[in-house]
Write a protein that holds these residues in place. Structure first.
Motif, mmCIF file in Angstrom:
data_model
loop_
_atom_site.group_PDB
_atom_site.id
_atom_site.type_symbol
_atom_site.label_atom_id
_atom_site.label_comp_id
_atom_site.label_asym_id
_atom_site.label_seq_id
_atom_site.Cartn_x
_atom_site.Cartn_y
_atom_site.Cartn_z
ATOM 1 N N GLU A 119 0.837 -1.200 0.000
ATOM 2 C CA GLU A 119 0.000 0.000 0.000
ATOM 3 C C GLU A 119 0.873 1.251 0.000
ATOM 4 N N PRO A 120 0.547 2.261 -0.836
ATOM 5 C CA PRO A 120 1.315 3.516 -0.832
ATOM 6 C C PRO A 120 1.284 4.182 0.543
ATOM 7 N N LYS A 121 2.324 4.928 0.849
ATOM 8 C CA LYS A 121 2.410 5.645 2.113
ATOM 9 C C LYS A 121 2.674 7.125 1.855
ATOM 10 N N THR A 122 2.083 7.952 2.710
ATOM 11 C CA THR A 122 2.315 9.396 2.663
ATOM 12 C C THR A 122 2.875 9.837 4.010
ATOM 13 N N TYR A 123 4.045 10.452 3.977
ATOM 14 C CA TYR A 123 4.722 10.839 5.205
ATOM 15 C C TYR A 123 4.863 12.353 5.307
ATOM 16 N N LEU A 124 4.702 12.842 6.520
ATOM 17 C CA LEU A 124 5.020 14.233 6.833
ATOM 18 C C LEU A 124 6.517 14.295 7.102
ATOM 19 N N PHE A 125 7.220 15.083 6.310
ATOM 20 C CA PHE A 125 8.673 15.214 6.415
ATOM 21 C C PHE A 125 9.012 16.489 7.178
ATOM 22 N N LEU A 126 9.967 16.408 8.089
ATOM 23 C CA LEU A 126 10.365 17.553 8.894
ATOM 24 C C LEU A 126 11.872 17.722 8.849
ATOM 25 N N MET A 127 12.316 18.925 8.548
ATOM 26 C CA MET A 127 13.729 19.248 8.686
ATOM 27 C C MET A 127 13.932 19.787 10.096
ATOM 28 N N LEU A 128 14.617 19.035 10.929
ATOM 29 C CA LEU A 128 14.836 19.389 12.327
ATOM 30 C C LEU A 128 16.213 20.043 12.446
ATOM 31 N N ASN A 129 16.223 21.337 12.658
ATOM 32 C CA ASN A 129 17.486 22.079 12.642
ATOM 33 C C ASN A 129 18.205 21.924 13.980
ATOM 34 N N ASN A 130 19.227 21.089 14.005
ATOM 35 C CA ASN A 130 19.928 20.840 15.263
ATOM 36 C C ASN A 130 20.941 21.915 15.624
ATOM 37 N N GLU A 165 19.582 24.784 16.109
ATOM 38 C CA GLU A 165 18.584 25.487 16.916
ATOM 39 C C GLU A 165 17.775 24.407 17.632
ATOM 40 N N LEU A 166 18.355 23.872 18.686
ATOM 41 C CA LEU A 166 17.813 22.675 19.318
ATOM 42 C C LEU A 166 16.432 22.902 19.921
ATOM 43 N N ARG A 167 15.587 21.942 19.722
ATOM 44 C CA ARG A 167 14.310 21.828 20.405
ATOM 45 C C ARG A 167 14.195 20.396 20.930
ATOM 46 N N PRO A 168 13.344 20.156 21.931
ATOM 47 C CA PRO A 168 13.286 18.826 22.541
ATOM 48 C C PRO A 168 13.009 17.686 21.568
ATOM 49 N N GLY A 169 12.220 17.960 20.516
ATOM 50 C CA GLY A 169 11.906 16.913 19.548
ATOM 51 C C GLY A 169 12.943 16.752 18.466
ATOM 52 N N GLY A 170 14.136 17.332 18.620
ATOM 53 C CA GLY A 170 15.209 17.133 17.667
ATOM 54 C C GLY A 170 15.789 18.407 17.089
ATOM 55 N N GLY A 171 14.999 19.454 16.980
ATOM 56 C CA GLY A 171 15.471 20.712 16.400
ATOM 57 C C GLY A 171 14.297 21.533 15.922
ATOM 58 N N PHE A 172 14.520 22.813 15.722
ATOM 59 C CA PHE A 172 13.460 23.701 15.253
ATOM 60 C C PHE A 172 12.973 23.238 13.882
ATOM 61 N N VAL A 173 11.641 23.203 13.706
ATOM 62 C CA VAL A 173 11.052 22.772 12.439
ATOM 63 C C VAL A 173 10.925 23.994 11.535
ATOM 64 N N GLY A 174 11.922 24.213 10.702
ATOM 65 C CA GLY A 174 11.882 25.353 9.792
ATOM 66 C C GLY A 174 11.289 25.012 8.444
ATOM 67 N N THR A 175 11.365 23.728 8.072
ATOM 68 C CA THR A 175 10.871 23.265 6.782
ATOM 69 C C THR A 175 10.075 21.986 6.985
ATOM 70 N N TYR A 176 8.930 21.900 6.329
ATOM 71 C CA TYR A 176 8.150 20.664 6.359
ATOM 72 C C TYR A 176 7.966 20.192 4.920
ATOM 73 N N GLY A 177 7.498 18.980 4.765
ATOM 74 C CA GLY A 177 7.267 18.469 3.424
ATOM 75 C C GLY A 177 6.330 17.284 3.433
ATOM 76 N N ILE A 178 5.965 16.836 2.260
ATOM 77 C CA ILE A 178 5.137 15.644 2.075
ATOM 78 C C ILE A 178 5.890 14.691 1.150
ATOM 79 N N VAL A 179 6.100 13.486 1.604
ATOM 80 C CA VAL A 179 6.782 12.453 0.830
ATOM 81 C C VAL A 179 5.794 11.316 0.571
ATOM 82 N N LYS A 180 5.641 10.933 -0.682
ATOM 83 C CA LYS A 180 4.778 9.813 -1.049
ATOM 84 C C LYS A 180 5.650 8.702 -1.626
ATOM 85 N N VAL A 181 5.524 7.500 -1.049
ATOM 86 C CA VAL A 181 6.309 6.361 -1.515
ATOM 87 C C VAL A 181 5.372 5.258 -1.999
ATOM 88 N N VAL A 182 5.745 4.658 -3.121
ATOM 89 C CA VAL A 182 4.950 3.594 -3.739
ATOM 90 C C VAL A 182 5.901 2.498 -4.211
#
Length: 352
Positions: A13-24, A26-43
């Protein structure tokens, strides 16, 4: 077992993922500041599409209507009135942060049904470029040595000089990502083990993390230690978590050292934990005074005795540097002690 890997990669089954660039830087608890997001579709094991955008393309319009509760430190030290996607990765458990990031993606107008969340730091890109070699995008050459700094410069400074519209300042991130994907999928069979090694090292180092909606897949990710879970364990333990609060990319020039001591006290134990920060930077477009809300995670049931080094605010707003307080809470099965500290360029300070 890696038998689940085809399912992660969109088979059957195809998958759609929310992609996050975690800028380390500029640290944040979840890995880094989310300055860029994206959508990745894999088939069927291949990336069908990969879209990225500036996080403010979602956050900006949402500022007119979104009224979400703000973690107390963000309200106090960033003066935030509402929470937006860029600040949501407040938990050091990536799965917890990922669920919130997905929720805010939809709150702020995202339309895709999300099968999982993948977070990647610039360190992963450095590792890939070391293998693939330099990549030139719109006349700018990115190498494993310069990619983190050069990307930051392009999206913070160079776009003004080039006359690039604000809304398109992070197009370079998407273009670089597309070319990286092309090179990875064009890798020779002889180099595939090297790509696998980069992925494995990145997952072990938590430079790359993944969370999934499918219960079997998240169980798989947990078993492989891909998910960035904040794990409890019996006995004594300590985790120190920084949250860069409007200190630009100053984590890139910080030296940090943790000291921990434990001594018996009758039928119990007394622990002393301290983190020392040295700011090796200066005031530039990229670095400034280091402002962090720091949390010490200790075994549940631990009690706070005293603290030192915490501040009300930074030097800019509080010339007398009145001492702050330690916040005592519980989270993720731990006692949590949190405090704010600010460190000027060239200065060394300790929070204990």
């Amino acid at each position: 077992t890696l038998a689940m890997l085809p399912q992660v990669l969109g088979y059957p089954e195809p998958k759609t993922y929310l992609f996050l660039m975690l800028n380390n830087t500029e640290l944040r608890p979840g890995g880094g500041f989310v300055g860029t997001y994206g959508i990745v579709k894999v088939v069927d094991g291949e990336i069908e599409s990969f879209f990225t955008d500036d996080i403010y393309a979602l956050d900006g319009p949402a500022e007119a209507y979104l009224k979400e509760p703000v973690p107390a430190p963000l309200a106090k030290y960033l003066r935030s009135k509402s929470l937006f996607m860029r600040d949501v990765n407040w938990s050091p458990d990536f799965v917890v942060s990922a669920l919130e990031l997905e929720r805010f993606y939809h709150l702020e107008g995202g339309k895709e049904k999300i099968d999982g969340v993948i977070g990647v730091t610039p360190t992963v890109i450095e590792k890939i470029l070391a293998l693939t070699g330099p990549i030139t995008i719109d006349g700018v050459t990115f190498t494993s040595d310069n990619v983190t700094d050069e990307l930051e410069y392009q999206v913070e400074v160079a776009f003004w000089e080039d006359g690039t519209p604000l809304a398109r300042r992070k197009d370079v991130v998407g273009k670089l990502g597309q070319e990286l994907i092309h090179r990875i999928f064009s890798t020779s069979l002889a180099d595939l083990p090297k790509i696998a090694a980069i992925a494995q090292a990145s997952l072990v180092e938590k430079q790359m993390m993944a969370s999934f909606a499918d219960p079997s897949l998240i169980a798989f990710a947990d078993a492989q230690k891909w998910s960035g879970r904040f794990r409890a364990a019996p006995g004594d333990r300590l985790t120190v978590v920084d949250a860069n609060l409007a200190a630009l990319k100053t984590d890139s020039v910080m030296d940090k050292s943790i000291a921990y001591a434990l001594r018996p006290d009758g039928d119990s134990w007394i622990a002393r934990a301290a983190i020392t920060y040295k700011n090796n930077g200066r005031f530039t477009w990229k670095t400034t005074r280091y402002r962090t809300y720091t949390r010490f995670y200790a075994p549940i049931g631990s009690r706070f005795i005293k603290g030192e080094g915490m501040m009300i605010d930074d030097k800019l707003n509080d010339p007398k540097r009145r001492p702050g307080t330690i916040d005592v809470t519980e989270e993720l099965g731990h006692a949590v002690f949190g405090g704010f500290i600010s460190v000027e360029p060239g200065e060394t300070r300790t929070l204990a």
